[in-house]
Design a protein around this motif. Structure first.
Motif, PDB file in Angstrom:
ATOM      1  N   ILE A 193       0.846  -1.206   0.000  1.00 41.71           N
ATOM      2  CA  ILE A 193       0.000   0.000   0.000  1.00 41.71           C
ATOM      3  C   ILE A 193       0.876   1.249   0.000  1.00 41.71           C
ATOM      4  CG2 ILE A 193      -1.694   1.325   1.306  1.00 41.71           C
ATOM      5  CD1 ILE A 193      -2.762  -1.383   2.375  1.00 41.71           C
ATOM      6  N   ALA A 211       2.607   1.709  -3.427  1.00 46.90           N
ATOM      7  CA  ALA A 211       1.689   2.115  -4.492  1.00 46.90           C
ATOM      8  C   ALA A 211       1.307   3.585  -4.359  1.00 46.90           C
ATOM      9  CB  ALA A 211       0.441   1.242  -4.469  1.00 46.90           C
ATOM     10  N   ALA A 271      -0.585  -6.118  -6.016  1.00 44.60           N
ATOM     11  CA  ALA A 271      -1.915  -5.503  -6.150  1.00 44.60           C
ATOM     12  C   ALA A 271      -2.979  -6.554  -5.877  1.00 44.60           C
ATOM     13  CB  ALA A 271      -2.084  -4.899  -7.542  1.00 44.60           C
ATOM     14  N   THR A 279      -5.246  -5.389  -0.515  1.00 42.43           N
ATOM     15  CA  THR A 279      -4.590  -4.087  -0.514  1.00 42.43           C
ATOM     16  C   THR A 279      -5.180  -3.119  -1.538  1.00 42.43           C
ATOM     17  OG1 THR A 279      -2.905  -4.907  -2.068  1.00 42.43           O
ATOM     18  CG2 THR A 279      -2.418  -5.079   0.285  1.00 42.43           C
ATOM     19  N   GLN A 298      -4.760   1.037  -2.190  1.00 38.55           N
ATOM     20  CA  GLN A 298      -3.771   1.426  -3.200  1.00 38.55           C
ATOM     21  C   GLN A 298      -4.367   2.373  -4.237  1.00 38.55           C
ATOM     22  OE1 GLN A 298      -2.820  -2.675  -4.196  1.00 38.55           O
ATOM     23  NE2 GLN A 298      -0.705  -2.390  -3.493  1.00 38.55           N
TER      24      GLN A 298
END
Length: 399
Positions: A235, A238, A259, A263, A267
């Motif tokens: 997180i 990103a 990804a 999360t 994100q």
């Protein structure tokens, strides 16, 4: 029949099991111990793991348990280190009588737990780790893996890399066994396809400021990137990379455990366009998977993710082994599962005898923006288990 019991019945019909009445008299409980992480970067996966455990155990108990014996779920939480995981598992074994351990068993944790399993007289069912050594030199007789090993992810990467518009990659990964495995496997894969990479960058768990890792990537000559960072670190990376415009410089960004559904909500747009391999999605078209997704939605008001699905499937392996062995004693339980076909969300699925790996498919997905503004996935393709799962390692000698 109530709506909830109808859903339970549907789930078990899909798994090939009958909905049985509750036992007419109490029988001794079978204890399942779960080690869950409630602090640090991996705590992001706690809720879904816990949900899946409770759903699977409740379903089994709602149909009469294991031949009339109810399952009893005991949970021990810890901070996410290998030492803490071993301590939690030993507490469950010694104080709660759990001969079966599962839960949030990340790679370093699973290595430590598997090494102790036989001496401590428990069987470990791992729905979480990826490192290949647990299918190789560190395989153990009292260990079963439900989750996707790095070698399976790497095989899925073959299709991604072969079609990738990028030719020279940055690699950034978490600084633990799964991250190092991912980085090494991806670099070797690029080389086989005539592509190249910069030296990998490894990020310590719990790093709050990712700037010192993002800046050299921003100034590199790469036109592609592999990101194998997990949990809350994923997180942070990103979100922070957006401030640098990092992903905008690449022709393609590939995620390995980066990804994920757990999360993705945090994100946001920071992962749009990322190609993410997932061991499971709600779109897998089997009766078992449809029943699981429906039951999970009803129980918790949201879709499950691959973490929940793998934990749910781990309980299916445990239940199948208990029914076949007639006991939770390690020796008979292990023997009963070797080479068996078990009903999972993928349909009938082999538990490979040579290394105790669940032989499973893999999905290739692109992160996209949904109509409501949230982030989701577009399923590109499903790689069948027979095509994607690597052969057993000659380094594995179960002991």
């Amino acid at each position: 029949m109530s709506i909830k019991r109808q859903l339970v019945a549907a789930a078990f019909a899909a798994m090939g099991l009958a909905l049985a009445p509750a036992a007419s008299h109490a029988k001794e409980k079978i204890t399942i111990g779960a080690v869950l992480i409630d602090a640090g970067p991996m705590a992001a996966y706690y809720e879904r793991s816990n949900n899946a455990l409770k759903l699977a155990v409740d379903q089994i108990n709602g149909t009469g348990g294991i031949d009339g014996q109810p399952l009893e779920l005991k949970i021990a939480t810890h901070a996410g280190t290998p030492e803490a995981a071993v301590s939690a598992a030993l507490r469950l074994r010694q104080h709660d009588g759990a001969r079966i351990i599962t839960g949030m068993t990340g790679s370093a944790l699973a290595i430590a737990l598997a090494a102790r399993a036989r001496a401590a007289d428990f069987v470990l069912f791992d729905p979480f780790s990826q490192t290949d050594v647990l299918n190789g030199k560190n395989c153990h007789r009292n260990y079963f893996r439900v989750s996707t090993p790095d070698a399976l992810i790497n095989n899925g990467m073959e299709a991604v890399v072969a079609a990738s518009p990028a030719s020279h990659f940055d690699i950034i990964a978490s600084d633990h066994p799964a991250g190092h495995d991912s980085a090494a496997s991806f670099a070797a894969l690029l080389e086989r396809h005539g592509k190249t990479s910069n030296p990998p960058i490894f990020v310590p768990a719990g790093t709050p400021d990712m700037g010192s890792f993002i800046i050299p990537m921003k100034s590199s000559n790469a036109d592609g990137a592999l990101v194998a960072i997990f949990g809350t670190d994923a997180i942070n990376f990103a979100v922070q990379q957006q401030g640098f415009g990092l992903f905008g410089k690449y022709r393609q960004v590939v995620g390995n455990g980066f990804a994920t559904p757990a999360t993705l909500p945090s994100q946001g747009q920071g992962v749009a366009g990322v190609i993410q391999l997932l061991g499971w999605t709600p779109d897998i078209d089997t009766p078992e998977n449809k029943a699981f997704v429906q039951a999970y939605r009803y129980a918790f008001g949201s879709d499950p993710d691959y973490v929940a699905a793998d934990q749910y499937n781990a309980i299916q392996l445990i239940a199948a082994g208990l029914r076949a062995a007639g006991t939770d004693e390690a020796g008979p339980l292990v023997s009963a599962l070797e080479g068996q076909l078990v009903a999972t969300t993928f349909g009938p699925t082999e538990v490979r005898a040579q290394d105790h790996q669940l032989v499973r498919p893999l999905t290739v997905n692109e992160v996209v923006r949904n109509g409501d503004g949230s982030m989701g996935y577009r399923l590109e393709r499903v790689l069948a288990a027979g095509d994607a799962m690597p052969a057993p390692s000659p380094e594995c000698t179960l002991k």
